[in-house]
Design a protein around this motif. Structure first.
Motif, mmCIF file in Angstrom:
data_model
loop_
_atom_site.group_PDB
_atom_site.id
_atom_site.type_symbol
_atom_site.label_atom_id
_atom_site.label_comp_id
_atom_site.label_asym_id
_atom_site.label_seq_id
_atom_site.Cartn_x
_atom_site.Cartn_y
_atom_site.Cartn_z
ATOM 1 N N GLY A 148 0.815 -1.232 0.000
ATOM 2 C CA GLY A 148 0.000 0.000 0.000
ATOM 3 C C GLY A 148 0.838 1.266 0.000
ATOM 4 N N ALA A 149 2.138 1.155 0.356
ATOM 5 C CA ALA A 149 2.991 2.365 0.373
ATOM 6 C C ALA A 149 3.329 2.774 -1.072
ATOM 7 N N PHE A 150 3.657 4.061 -1.234
ATOM 8 C CA PHE A 150 3.996 4.593 -2.557
ATOM 9 C C PHE A 150 5.489 4.927 -2.616
ATOM 10 N N VAL A 151 6.082 4.635 -3.749
ATOM 11 C CA VAL A 151 7.517 4.896 -3.923
ATOM 12 C C VAL A 151 7.741 5.552 -5.282
ATOM 13 N N VAL A 152 8.919 6.188 -5.425
ATOM 14 C CA VAL A 152 9.376 6.610 -6.747
ATOM 15 C C VAL A 152 10.381 5.567 -7.215
ATOM 16 N N LEU A 173 14.306 18.006 -1.658
ATOM 17 C CA LEU A 173 12.891 17.599 -1.636
ATOM 18 C C LEU A 173 12.165 18.217 -0.443
ATOM 19 N N LYS A 174 12.874 18.301 0.673
ATOM 20 C CA LYS A 174 12.270 18.869 1.891
ATOM 21 C C LYS A 174 11.921 20.340 1.646
ATOM 22 N N LEU A 193 11.019 5.924 -0.994
ATOM 23 C CA LEU A 193 9.696 6.171 -0.411
ATOM 24 C C LEU A 193 9.388 7.659 -0.506
ATOM 25 N N LEU A 194 8.118 8.035 -0.650
ATOM 26 C CA LEU A 194 7.779 9.458 -0.628
ATOM 27 C C LEU A 194 8.128 10.002 0.754
ATOM 28 N N PRO A 195 8.545 11.288 0.846
ATOM 29 C CA PRO A 195 8.886 11.831 2.167
ATOM 30 C C PRO A 195 7.750 11.589 3.165
ATOM 31 N N PRO A 228 -1.238 15.672 -4.471
ATOM 32 C CA PRO A 228 -1.122 14.600 -5.464
ATOM 33 C C PRO A 228 0.266 13.961 -5.444
ATOM 34 N N LYS A 229 0.269 12.623 -5.454
ATOM 35 C CA LYS A 229 1.555 11.901 -5.383
ATOM 36 C C LYS A 229 2.354 12.065 -6.674
ATOM 37 N N SER A 230 1.669 12.427 -7.751
ATOM 38 C CA SER A 230 2.350 12.651 -9.041
ATOM 39 C C SER A 230 3.375 13.781 -8.950
#
Ligand SMILES: NC(=O)C1=CN([C@@H]2O[C@H](COP(=O)(O)OP(=O)(O)OC[C@H]3O[C@@H](n4cnc5c(N)ncnc54)[C@H](OP(=O)(O)O)[C@@H]3O)[C@@H](O)[C@H]2O)C=CC1
Ligand SMILES: CCCCCCCCC/C=C/C=O
Length: 329
Positions: A83-87, A284-285, A105-107, A115-117
């Motif tokens: 279920g987790a999202f990654v790049v 990214l932060k 992993l997304l931050p 949006p995760k996009s």
């Protein structure tokens, strides 16, 4: 057994890419081994670098290179939860298997509502390109006048907004009046349509009669040859991209840069964003914070359907995108 759809480079591009250069294939994925994950792509990125990198690094029959935001569907790896999202950097595929080593992993501070996009755009590689290119290559400072081309795209739109945050005057150009209106909306001081101005030279002079301290060049070619003459003494040019040249079968000829570089004592530096891989988290932060605070606005051009990847890629090269070009599976 999971069947993945993949887009293959059927034929190396000659000039401008065509849909017939690609082929859609199906491949059966094996069962997961210990430590492996099954992922499904949710958003895929189409980027200009795919044009020159395919020429340099790919063979006909290879799966197209690229990055995606993917959801973990099955996990035999305790470091990753279903279920987790990654790049990922897994190319143009709907599904793929990974050992987790190359996944980001997304931050953890990623808001549910965002949006995760965006992890493929403003809060991803293109945003980082703007961030490091401006800070480390242009050495942007308060009060500078910054010029950026392809300004309404993924990198350019962030360059302009970061330069405004940094207290600069920002001039941008783009290829339609709609894009120019968008640049003004997101805070550019001056913007023009490079396709309709009578003279690029005049447009650059009018936008900043005193010239430019920094030039963030996404385009190269004729535009860059004219813009270099508008640099101030000791100006800095970040050579980020040369999209006006990527589809050339025969290399373009000068004017050459040496004379303006000497007399204006310019600094011109090419760069690849991965030079700052060790500072990815910092970038990214910062980008995520500005987006969440509303200081950096994001626009995405979303094409629906994995089947439309080639069309989205070709459309982006033609300038059909406002902001980041994304494909939603
Ligand atoms: N050095 C690095 O590490 C990186 C470099 N890049 C480079 O940055 C640039 C921008 O990338 P990105 O923001 O992802 O893409 P964009 O979202 O800006 O999309 C590409 C845009 O380029 C413009 N364009 C296309 N052809 C031409 C042309 N012949 N002359 C002028 N403009 C053209 C179009 O906008 P318009 O309508 O305005 O013409 C198009 O929308 C590219 O050159 C890319 O290769 C990107 C990421 C990393
Ligand atoms: C296959 C995934 C590669 C991701 C790294 C992208 C680096 C882009 C550098 C861009 C150069 C010019 O456009």
């Amino acid at each position: 057994m999971v069947t993945a759809k993949v887009w293959v480079l059927k034929k190396h591009f000659e000039g401008f890419p065509k849909t017939s250069d690609f082929e859609l294939k199906k491949i059966e994925l094996p069962n997961l081994k210990d430590g492996e994950l099954l992922l499904e792509s949710v958003f895929l990125s189409v980027d200009p670098y795919m044009r020159p990198y395919s020429q340099r690094d790919m063979k006909e029959g290879d799966i197209m290179i690229g990055t995606q935001v993917a959801r973990i569907v099955e996990s035999n790896n305790p470091a990753f939860t279903v279920g987790a999202f990654v790049v990922a950097k897994s190319g143009w595929r709907t599904h793929f298997i990974s050992d987790g080593k190359d996944l980001q992993l997304l931050p953890s501070s990623w808001p549910e509502s965002l949006p995760k996009s965006l992890a493929l755009g403003t809060v991803g590689m293109p945003g980082l390109t703007a961030y490091f290119g401006l800070l480390e290559v242009c050495k942007m400072k308060l009060g500078d006048t910054v010029l950026v081309n392809a300004a309404a795209g993924a990198v350019g739109s962030v360059v302009g907004q970061l330069a405004k945050i940094g207290g600069c005057k920002v001039v941008g150009c783009a290829g339609s009046d709609y894009k120019v209106a968008y640049l003004k909306k997101i805070g550019f001081d001056e913007a023009f349509n490079y396709k309709t101005v009578v003279s690029l030279d005049e447009a650059l002079r009018k936008a900043s009669p005193d010239g430019y301290d920094c030039f963030f060049d996404n385009v190269g070619g004729e535009f860059a040859s004219i813009a270099i003459n508008h640099m101030k003494k000791y100006g800095r040019i970040a050579v980020c991209g040369a999209i006006s040249q990527y589809n050339d079968s025969v290399p373009q000829k000068g004017p050459y840069v040496q004379v303006p570089m000497i007399f204006k004592e310019l600094r011109m530096e090419g760069f690849i964003v991965t030079r700052w891989n060790n500072r990815w988290e910092e970038g990214l932060k910062a980008l995520l914070k500005w987006v969440v605070e509303g200081k950096v606005k994001c626009h995405e051009q979303v094409t629906e359907g994995f089947e439309n990847m080639p069309m989205a890629f070709i459309g982006m090269l033609k300038g059909e995108n406002l902001g980041k070009a994304i494909v939603k599976v």
